[in-house]
Design a protein around this motif. Structure first.
Motif, mmCIF file in Angstrom:
data_model
loop_
_atom_site.group_PDB
_atom_site.id
_atom_site.type_symbol
_atom_site.label_atom_id
_atom_site.label_comp_id
_atom_site.label_asym_id
_atom_site.label_seq_id
_atom_site.Cartn_x
_atom_site.Cartn_y
_atom_site.Cartn_z
ATOM 1 N N TRP A 1 67.176 47.625 39.158
ATOM 2 C CA TRP A 1 66.005 46.732 39.151
ATOM 3 C C TRP A 1 66.315 45.424 39.876
ATOM 4 O O TRP A 1 65.494 44.919 40.650
ATOM 5 C CB TRP A 1 65.610 46.470 37.704
ATOM 6 C CG TRP A 1 64.393 45.606 37.540
ATOM 7 C CD1 TRP A 1 63.094 46.015 37.497
ATOM 8 C CD2 TRP A 1 64.364 44.175 37.393
ATOM 9 N NE1 TRP A 1 62.240 44.950 37.328
ATOM 10 C CE2 TRP A 1 62.999 43.792 37.269
ATOM 11 C CE3 TRP A 1 65.337 43.186 37.360
ATOM 12 C CZ2 TRP A 1 62.601 42.465 37.103
ATOM 13 C CZ3 TRP A 1 64.940 41.861 37.211
ATOM 14 C CH2 TRP A 1 63.595 41.505 37.080
ATOM 15 N N SER A 2 67.504 44.882 39.642
ATOM 16 C CA SER A 2 67.889 43.630 40.279
ATOM 17 C C SER A 2 68.068 43.801 41.778
ATOM 18 O O SER A 2 67.670 42.935 42.569
ATOM 19 C CB SER A 2 69.178 43.105 39.642
ATOM 20 O OG SER A 2 69.628 41.931 40.270
ATOM 21 N N ALA A 3 68.672 44.915 42.197
ATOM 22 C CA ALA A 3 68.899 45.142 43.628
ATOM 23 C C ALA A 3 67.585 45.275 44.383
ATOM 24 O O ALA A 3 67.465 44.826 45.531
ATOM 25 C CB ALA A 3 69.746 46.391 43.824
ATOM 26 N N ARG A 4 66.594 45.884 43.759
ATOM 27 C CA ARG A 4 65.292 46.046 44.416
ATOM 28 C C ARG A 4 64.549 44.717 44.534
ATOM 29 O O ARG A 4 63.568 44.625 45.274
ATOM 30 C CB ARG A 4 64.454 47.058 43.651
ATOM 31 C CG ARG A 4 65.027 48.483 43.674
ATOM 32 C CD ARG A 4 64.176 49.427 42.869
ATOM 33 N NE ARG A 4 62.841 49.538 43.462
ATOM 34 C CZ ARG A 4 61.773 49.940 42.760
ATOM 35 N NH1 ARG A 4 61.890 50.210 41.459
ATOM 36 N NH2 ARG A 4 60.597 50.032 43.370
ATOM 37 N N ARG A 5 65.009 43.704 43.795
ATOM 38 C CA ARG A 5 64.406 42.364 43.855
ATOM 39 C C ARG A 5 65.451 41.349 44.292
ATOM 40 O O ARG A 5 65.535 40.254 43.741
ATOM 41 C CB ARG A 5 63.822 42.000 42.486
ATOM 42 C CG ARG A 5 62.639 42.873 42.100
ATOM 43 C CD ARG A 5 62.394 42.872 40.597
ATOM 44 N NE ARG A 5 61.248 43.700 40.247
ATOM 45 C CZ ARG A 5 61.298 45.030 40.138
ATOM 46 N NH1 ARG A 5 62.450 45.661 40.339
ATOM 47 N NH2 ARG A 5 60.212 45.711 39.821
ATOM 48 N N GLY B 1 64.104 37.264 39.461
ATOM 49 C CA GLY B 1 64.624 38.279 38.547
ATOM 50 C C GLY B 1 66.063 38.637 38.843
ATOM 51 O O GLY B 1 66.883 38.802 37.935
ATOM 52 N N ASP B 2 66.391 38.751 40.119
ATOM 53 C CA ASP B 2 67.763 39.072 40.528
ATOM 54 C C ASP B 2 68.722 37.969 40.124
ATOM 55 O O ASP B 2 69.800 38.232 39.562
ATOM 56 C CB ASP B 2 67.796 39.283 42.033
ATOM 57 C CG ASP B 2 69.196 39.590 42.548
ATOM 58 O OD1 ASP B 2 69.924 40.324 41.864
ATOM 59 O OD2 ASP B 2 69.555 39.070 43.617
ATOM 60 N N HIS B 3 68.355 36.729 40.378
ATOM 61 C CA HIS B 3 69.214 35.609 40.000
ATOM 62 C C HIS B 3 69.395 35.539 38.483
ATOM 63 O O HIS B 3 70.489 35.227 37.993
ATOM 64 C CB HIS B 3 68.629 34.294 40.523
ATOM 65 C CG HIS B 3 68.665 34.167 42.008
ATOM 66 N ND1 HIS B 3 69.810 34.357 42.750
ATOM 67 C CD2 HIS B 3 67.677 33.883 42.910
ATOM 68 C CE1 HIS B 3 69.553 34.183 44.034
ATOM 69 N NE2 HIS B 3 68.256 33.895 44.155
ATOM 70 N N SER B 4 68.349 35.832 37.724
ATOM 71 C CA SER B 4 68.437 35.800 36.259
ATOM 72 C C SER B 4 69.412 36.853 35.751
ATOM 73 O O SER B 4 70.237 36.582 34.871
ATOM 74 C CB SER B 4 67.047 36.019 35.650
ATOM 75 O OG SER B 4 66.135 35.023 36.082
ATOM 76 N N VAL B 5 69.340 38.056 36.292
ATOM 77 C CA VAL B 5 70.247 39.133 35.882
ATOM 78 C C VAL B 5 71.685 38.781 36.223
ATOM 79 O O VAL B 5 72.612 39.008 35.419
ATOM 80 C CB VAL B 5 69.830 40.459 36.544
ATOM 81 C CG1 VAL B 5 70.896 41.530 36.326
ATOM 82 C CG2 VAL B 5 68.496 40.935 35.989
ATOM 83 N N ARG B 6 71.925 38.208 37.386
ATOM 84 C CA ARG B 6 73.290 37.850 37.790
ATOM 85 C C ARG B 6 73.857 36.745 36.905
ATOM 86 O O ARG B 6 75.052 36.769 36.544
ATOM 87 C CB ARG B 6 73.287 37.426 39.247
ATOM 88 C CG ARG B 6 72.948 38.570 40.193
ATOM 89 C CD ARG B 6 72.624 38.090 41.595
ATOM 90 N NE ARG B 6 73.792 37.523 42.255
ATOM 91 C CZ ARG B 6 73.742 36.978 43.464
ATOM 92 N NH1 ARG B 6 72.588 36.908 44.114
ATOM 93 N NH2 ARG B 6 74.839 36.483 44.016
ATOM 94 N N VAL B 7 73.017 35.794 36.512
ATOM 95 C CA VAL B 7 73.482 34.737 35.604
ATOM 96 C C VAL B 7 73.810 35.313 34.239
ATOM 97 O O VAL B 7 74.826 34.965 33.619
ATOM 98 C CB VAL B 7 72.417 33.628 35.501
ATOM 99 C CG1 VAL B 7 72.758 32.669 34.363
ATOM 100 C CG2 VAL B 7 72.312 32.865 36.810
#
Length: 336
Positions: free
Chosen positions: A121-125, A130-136
């Motif tokens: 999901w993060s890679a597709r965004r 959303g991607d930055h939130s998942v990485r944090v």
């Protein structure tokens, strides 16, 4: 048939590996400072008491004789006698390894589901909010010590909200659970004991969450990186150009190709989780394999340390064998 032959060859290769582990562990535990007999008997024991104890556990024999006796016992399934408790090491280990494996397997399963779902999901965004939130979140999870996270979850889940039972065991004693494998959730399923199943699941919730949060970070980063590589690959671009959309594109191209690297990393994370259970078990009074092995190390209990290292090595090689087989199934290019 090809995979079966590969499994047989790998299992045969386990023999020299485990023999090397046995020899190194036997020698290294005896290099550690401290006398196990003095540790158990205490400072007030006489030399006669210490000599009698050494004779009882065979520690008065030459080193080569001790090793041959230990090796002969392993061949017959005898791991020796614990210096600390006086009980058979095999019996103690059978009671401890089930709860720890249940905890680690469930935590790894939860971590894999979360990592694959959020990673793709993060890679597709990529490079969006959303991607930055998942990485944090992955960075925060990777930075938290297990014992601190466990204490926080106990404080919130048990003391404040009261949603989970006290961290004082693995199952309520009034459920009358009959131990079979000593993995309480599995035993409750095997004996069709509904109250024990509910109780074991409630006791597992916080320890599994603690361990899963700690080990999900490396899995999540790997899944995201693999998914990004697939999204920018020529094969994926060609599939989109030919009109493939939706579920076919995600499952047939993105998800399958992303999961190719995951088995080997999951095997490494499994080994990390085995080590991390020591602190988790102490925080939750889990009475599992990690707690038992650490206590054996602190007391210089030679048979316990030797057995625990051998079992951990066996778990490692079996998990990596499973990872190689799964990798070959996911990626037809891999030759085994």
């Amino acid at each position: 048939m090809r995979i079966a032959g590969f499994v047989v060859r790998r299992l045969l290769q386990l023999i020299p590996v485990l023999l090397g582990v046995v020899v190194l562990t036997f020698l290294l535990v005896r290099v550690l400072p401290g006398d196990p007999i003095r540790t158990i008997l205490g400072p007030n024991a006489t030399e006669a008491d210490a000599a009698a104890a050494r004779a009882r556990y065979g520690l008065d024999q030459p080193l080569w004789r001790q090793f041959l006796d230990y090796l002969g016992g392993l061949v017959t399934g005898d791991f020796g006698t614990s210096i600390q408790s006086g009980a058979a090491v095999g019996t103690e280990m059978a009671q401890r390894i089930g709860p720890t494996l249940e905890l680690v397997v469930l935590a790894l399963a939860v971590a894999l589901v979360v990592a694959v779902t959020l990673g793709i999901w993060s890679a597709r965004r990529a490079d969006r909010l959303g991607d930055h939130s998942v990485r944090v979140l992955a960075l925060v999870g990777n930075s938290m010590p297990e014992f601190w996270l466990g204490l926080v979850l106990i404080l919130v889940g048990y003391s404040v909200l009261g949603w989970f039972p006290a961290p004082s065991g693995r199952v309520d004693p009034d459920t009358n659970l009959a131990p079979i494998t000593h993995a309480d959730l599995l035993d409750a399923m095997l004996t069709v004991n509904g109250p024990a199943f509910t109780s074991a699941l409630a006791h597992l919730a916080l320890p599994v969450a603690t361990l899963a949060i700690v080990i999900v970070a490396p899995l999540l980063r790997s899944v995201r990186a693999s998914a990004l590589e697939v999204l920018h690959s020529e094969a994926y671009t060609a599939a989109r150009a030919h009109g493939l959309r939706g579920r076919t594109l995600r499952r047939g191209y993105l998800t399958r190709a992303t999961l190719v690297r995951l088995p080997s990393l999951a095997a490494l994370v499994f080994g990390t989780a085995i080590g991390s259970t020591v602190l988790v078990e102490y925080v939750y009074s889990w009475q599992g394999f990690g707690q038992w092995a650490l206590r054996g190390l602190l007391y210089r209990d030679y048979p316990v340390v030797q057995a625990s290292v051998l079992v951990i090595a066996l778990c490692y090689v079996i998990v990596f064998l499973i990872a190689d087989v799964v990798h070959a199934i996911l990626d037809p290019r891999v030759k085994i």
